[in-house]
Design a protein around this motif. Structure first.
Motif, mmCIF file in Angstrom:
data_model
loop_
_atom_site.group_PDB
_atom_site.id
_atom_site.type_symbol
_atom_site.label_atom_id
_atom_site.label_comp_id
_atom_site.label_asym_id
_atom_site.label_seq_id
_atom_site.Cartn_x
_atom_site.Cartn_y
_atom_site.Cartn_z
ATOM 1 N N VAL A 96 0.833 -1.198 0.000
ATOM 2 C CA VAL A 96 0.000 0.000 0.000
ATOM 3 C C VAL A 96 0.870 1.251 0.000
ATOM 4 C CG1 VAL A 96 -1.712 1.305 1.308
ATOM 5 C CG2 VAL A 96 -1.883 -1.191 1.174
ATOM 6 N N TYR A 97 0.519 2.192 -0.851
ATOM 7 C CA TYR A 97 1.236 3.458 -1.002
ATOM 8 C C TYR A 97 0.227 4.606 -1.092
ATOM 9 C CZ TYR A 97 5.151 0.442 -2.462
ATOM 10 O OH TYR A 97 6.130 -0.517 -2.524
ATOM 11 N N ARG A 142 -2.900 -0.612 -8.676
ATOM 12 C CA ARG A 142 -4.330 -0.359 -8.521
ATOM 13 C C ARG A 142 -4.476 0.872 -7.641
ATOM 14 N NH1 ARG A 142 -5.038 -3.351 -12.016
ATOM 15 N NH2 ARG A 142 -6.325 -5.229 -12.140
ATOM 16 N N THR A 143 -5.260 1.843 -8.079
ATOM 17 C CA THR A 143 -5.563 3.014 -7.269
ATOM 18 C C THR A 143 -7.045 2.993 -6.927
ATOM 19 O OG1 THR A 143 -3.797 4.331 -8.265
ATOM 20 C CG2 THR A 143 -5.573 5.525 -7.154
ATOM 21 N N ASN A 144 -7.358 3.006 -5.646
ATOM 22 C CA ASN A 144 -8.739 2.962 -5.183
ATOM 23 C C ASN A 144 -9.063 4.191 -4.366
ATOM 24 O OD1 ASN A 144 -9.481 0.373 -6.225
ATOM 25 N ND2 ASN A 144 -8.303 -0.599 -4.608
ATOM 26 N N SER A 154 -8.227 7.379 -0.200
ATOM 27 C CA SER A 154 -7.755 6.636 -1.357
ATOM 28 C C SER A 154 -6.403 6.030 -1.016
ATOM 29 C CB SER A 154 -7.627 7.540 -2.586
ATOM 30 O OG SER A 154 -6.601 8.506 -2.377
ATOM 31 N N TYR A 155 -6.000 5.074 -1.785
ATOM 32 C CA TYR A 155 -4.640 4.559 -1.684
ATOM 33 C C TYR A 155 -4.307 3.816 -2.955
ATOM 34 C CZ TYR A 155 -6.319 -0.185 -0.443
ATOM 35 O OH TYR A 155 -6.899 -1.422 -0.445
ATOM 36 N N ARG A 156 -3.026 3.563 -3.108
ATOM 37 C CA ARG A 156 -2.535 2.847 -4.285
ATOM 38 C C ARG A 156 -1.888 1.548 -3.841
ATOM 39 N NH1 ARG A 156 2.602 3.168 -6.641
ATOM 40 N NH2 ARG A 156 3.061 4.938 -5.271
ATOM 41 N N MET A 157 -2.250 0.462 -4.504
ATOM 42 C CA MET A 157 -1.563 -0.811 -4.297
ATOM 43 C C MET A 157 -0.595 -1.026 -5.446
ATOM 44 S SD MET A 157 -4.408 -3.494 -2.855
ATOM 45 C CE MET A 157 -5.470 -3.381 -4.285
#
Length: 930
Positions: free
Chosen positions: A374-375, A509-511, A525-528
């Motif tokens: 997670v980023y 993936r950005t959610n 939000s976060y980016r995997m």
């Protein structure tokens, strides 16, 4: 008119106590939503469907799948359920019969089986038809639903129509759940259903292991169908017809405004204007769904880095030679005392320990770090309320379900009263609302089956019965996953592949999710991000001999999630499966790691499926190896992730053994790639002891075998198989301490009574021998630590508990399955305690531990440890042992054990008494054969 404020996370569907606030803001919405009930199907007063002529079970096939067949509910039905507890039709009508077996099994007779199970005969008697539907107005398929359980019986005159009907029925029963899991498989659940911690946990758990792009998903479809000839072409046609049926229902429910209410609650549809869309399903969605199911139940192995860390800890504690011996004794790779499914002595060597390991890449001490997933996180993951047990329980239970898919009891006709084989078997897939599985019957050209299928993958019955045979599966867990150490070059994102510095492939993936004040989940939000190599996704970073490496995880089913469709197609084909041999041939086409069982009127059979890679000579499958050509799987092609696999004859298999049992135990002699814990005491022993006794006595009936299963389902494995030996040590001298003596008396009385966690009477919600159960629940973790930690040392004890948790009692929220999950006693230190205590008592032990741990091997010192920890445990109150959670108040022992149907939709169900048994289960005895 107030607007129906959408709630944006699945977590809000799991917290019914908050709905009254929502209702205050949307009271008119309830009135409007009440108009949005499902379209009334054409009820058939008589109906044309009757009992099928192609049914050879003679009315002796039964099944059950709680809580109920209906997993869809409109907004009005959800709100009524949350406020008043009312249930949509067939939403929980199988929950009561399932639960009641715990109290009713002891007096069970054959004629009472369908008090606790459904009649699983083909067809529907005319007086039992509840509704008849021609989905999409088609004339080539009919869906008949029965009055008792609402199961869809799909009959088609064309293959296309049959599969169209299967898709339509799946959407009728599980549309929202299917939508959730196609997003889980893509790592996009939070964007779809909100940012609750449980949603984040689900998508992170699965996407890390299967970080597929859309091109990857499509490539798997192309590969699976192109490589399977006519059957592959038929599978593709079936899948497309199935999708057409799903999408037809989506369109009809949208225009008729009877779609699942969760689409309103998560903001995808507007309850007033009907604005918004429900996206159609496509082929790649099915692969995304399959990747989740495969990761849950069919991908055994892995853990090589954790193995390496515990080995290093053992060598640090004892030195290399002795430490390695200690590690091997706890690993129990091929324990001679383990319960076996194939128990006739036949050997099936696989993943055996090499004499001299080649290519090992053990990390330098202290260098291992897990690769971040997670980023760029923004916003809040939820308030304190949302991060507790209620927010994470569903995710924990789901992701741990892969540890306990079970069980099977199969007895040959030689030992039955009728001379026909009897089977009681099914998968333990966890408890959810609705279930991950759904029931159906499907009859059409080349298709004839009834049983359970995973929602969204029900173009074929996956576990169930054909015309004259039944089949089922348990998770086998053999090792099809290996860890490779890829040496880095240039920077942290390039690695050496056959001597060439090669860039890793980054997949992202950005959610993001919308804000809400109703459940404590803020906007965010976060980016995997996952880095992939030819050897699979990167899971850890470390150094090996000072060299920087990335540890990658490669499994044989990676990029092959769709391949198993051919095996399931065969199982549904009455012209293919006609015997044990053809059954075994069918399941050989399933690349997931399952134990498969079969019964017809004359024969039984077993086969262990999975693409078991042939490893390079000298490679030890327990540990990471260097990513070099010499240590790769034989004939491995990284472009397709294919390799040489062990032949079918090398997989544990059998026909007409006197009996078979499986509860995720060791498959056969020398099959050494099982998970940790396959030793002298395993929950498989609970079945082995009962079924072996029945088979030896002969005259087995369906009710007798069901009673054996149900009795094992209430047994406390620790109390039945380990506690008597602990008490033997304690009683080796008179117990003079009054508190300890009282505890010993209670425990001894419980063992004498059968060591079950059973209510005093049906519905009492109070256990017989409640104090003894409380004492053992408190004593076990205290005793295990006091027995082993001094000798192992803190670091090694901690490392071993990472390989194998010490306990998995029903109430152990700290265990690998989590609280209220049903499945218990699969993983724990029962075998270690058993072997150590027997050694201290001077009793014979095969495959014993490398050292004696309890009291340093002194019986007197061991006794002191046991009595000291027992006194401490006995002094703990029920509130201390069972501290309470979002389901139960502190001290409520029965509730702490109880099974909760974890809400994946808006409908909630009541708790049921604990029983350790399959979720979907069949009881079958065929009377004849084609």
């Amino acid at each position: 008119m107030p607007r129906c404020t959408p709630r944006t996370t699945l977590d809000r569907l799991r917290t019914p106590r908050r709905f009254p606030k929502f209702l205050k803001a949307a009271s008119i919405c309830v009135l409007v939503a009440g108009l949005l009930s499902p379209l009334t199907q054409a009820a058939a007063a008589g109906g044309t469907a009757g009992l099928a002529a192609n049914d050879y079970c003679g009315g002796q096939c039964s099944d059950i799948l709680p809580p109920g067949e209906n997993g869809n509910a409109t907004l009005a039905q959800i709100l009524l359920n949350q406020v008043f507890g009312t249930q949509p039709d067939h939403a929980e009508d199988q929950l009561g019969p399932y639960s009641n077996l715990a109290a009713g099994y002891s007096t069970l007779t054959d004629d009472k089986i369908n008090t606790f199970f459904n009649d699983a005969s083909f067809g529907v008697a005319s007086d039992q038809v509840a509704s008849t539907t021609k989905p999409g107005g088609r004339t080539d398929v009919t869906i008949v639903r029965d009055k008792k359980s609402g199961v869809p019986h799909i009959t088609g005159t064309t293959r296309y129509g049959t599969e169209y009907g299967a898709g339509y029925a799946a959407a009728q029963d599980r549309l929202w759940l299917m939508d959730v899991f196609r997003h889980v498989g893509r790592g996009q659940l939070t964007s779809f259903a909100g940012g609750a911690p449980s949603n984040q946990g689900l998508e992170q758990e699965f996407w890390r292991n299967a970080p597929y792009t859309e091109a990857d998903l499509q490539a798997q479809i192309d590969s699976a169908t192109a490589n399977a000839g006519a059957r592959g072409a038929q599978a593709l046609a079936d899948a497309n017809a199935y999708l057409d049926g799903i999408n037809s229902y989506i369109d009809a429910s949208d225009s008729g405004r009877y779609f699942p209410g969760e689409y309103v609650l998560t903001g995808h549809k507007d309850a007033i204007t009907n604005a918004g869309t429900i996206d159609h399903f496509k082929l790649t969605d099915l692969v995304a769904l399959a990747s989740v199911i495969g990761a849950l139940f069919g991908s055994g192995g892995g853990g090589e880095v954790n193995n390496a860390l515990s080995l290093l800890a053992a060598q640090s504690q004892y030195g290399v030679t002795e430490g390695t011996k200690v590690w091997e004794s706890f690993r129990e790779r091929n324990d001679p005392e383990a319960a076996l499914t194939v128990h006739d002595g036949e050997s099936f060597p696989y993943a055996t320990k090499p004499d001299t390991a080649q290519g090992e890449a053990l990390p330098d001490a202290g260098s291992v770090a897990q690769e971040p997933l997670v980023y760029d996180r923004t916003g809040s993951a939820g308030t304190a309320k949302a991060t507790g047990a209620s927010a994470t329980a569903a995710a924990t239970t789901l992701t741990s379900a892969k540890r306990g898919m079970s069980n099977a009891l199969v007895v040959s006709g030689k030992a039955t009263a009728s001379g026909h084989p009897i089977a009681v078997f099914g998968p333990q897939t966890g408890y959810f609302a609705p279930q991950l599985l759904m029931l159906q019957e499907i009859q059409g050209p080349g298709l004839s089956a009834r049983g359970a299928s995973f929602a969204g993958l029900s173009m074929y019955v996956e576990l169930g019965r054909g015309q004259d045979y039944s089949w089922s599966a348990t998770t086998s867990g053999q090792d099809i996953i290996d860890t490779y150490a890829v040496e880095l070059c240039q920077d942290d994102y390039h690695y050496l592949y056959h001597g060439t510095c090669t860039a890793m492939d980054k997949v992202e993936r950005t959610n993001s999710w919308k804000p809400t004040t109703a459940d404590g989940t803020a906007a965010g939000s976060y980016r995997m991000q996952v880095y992939r190599t030819k050897y699979g996704p990167v899971e850890y970073r470390a150094t090996v001999g000072g060299k920087k490496v990335a540890y990658t995880t490669l499994r044989s089913s990676y990029m092959h999630e769709a391949d198993s469709i051919i095996g399931f197609q065969m199982l549904n084909d009455p012209d293919y499966v006609k015997s044990p041999g053809t059954f075994q041939s069918a399941v050989q086409h399933i690349n997931y790691t399952f134990n498969w069982f079969y019964a017809d009127s004359a024969h039984t059979a077993y086969y262990n499926s999975g693409d078991n890679p042939v490893r390079a000579s000298g490679v030890d499958a327990e540990f990471p190896v260097w990513a070099q050509a010499a240590y790769e799987w034989q004939n491995w092609d990284p472009a397709t992730n294919t390799a040489a696999y062990t032949p079918a004859s090398a997989h544990p298999n059998s026909v007409d053994q006197d009996y078979y049992i499986s509860w995720n135990n060791k498959q056969a002699k020398d099959y050494t790639s099982a998970p940790w814990g396959d030793g002298s005491v395993h929950r498989g022993n609970l079945l082995e002891d009962r079924v072996k006794k029945l088979a030896a006595a002969g005259g087995v009936t369906r009710s007798a075998l069901t009673r054996a299963m149900a009795d094992a389902a209430l047994a406390d494995l620790r109390a039945e198989d380990v506690l008597p030996k602990l008490l033997q040590v304690v009683k080796s001298s008179p117990v003079t301490d009054t508190a300890a003596a009282a505890a010993v008396t209670k425990l001894s009385d419980w063992v004498t009574a059968g060591a079950r966690r059973k209510e005093t009477s049906a519905g009492s919600k109070t256990y017989a021998n409640a104090d003894a159960i409380r004492i053992l629940d408190a004593w076990w973790p205290l005793m295990v630590k006091a027995e082993f930690a001094p000798g192992l040392g803190t670091d090694l004890y901690t490392a071993f508990t990472a390989n194998l948790p010490i306990d998995e009692s029903p109430s152990a929220a700290h265990g690998p399955t989590g609280a209220h999950a049903g499945s218990s006693f699969q993983y724990g230190w029962w075998s270690y305690v058993d072997k150590d205590i027997r050694a201290v008592l001077g009793q014979p032990v095969q495959g014993g531990l490398a050292q004696k741990y309890c009291g340093g091997g002194s019986l007197s010192a061991c006794r002191d440890i046991l009595i000291s920890t027992l006194k401490t445990a006995a002094g703990l109150t029920a509130a201390q042992v069972y501290p309470g959670d979002d389901q139960c108040s502190a001290g409520d022992q029965w509730c702490a054990d109880s099974i909760v149907q974890r809400a994946l939709v808006g409908i909630k169900h009541g708790r049921i008494t604990w029983q350790n048994r399959p979720t979907y289960q069949q009881v079958v005895e065929y009377t004849s054969h084609r």
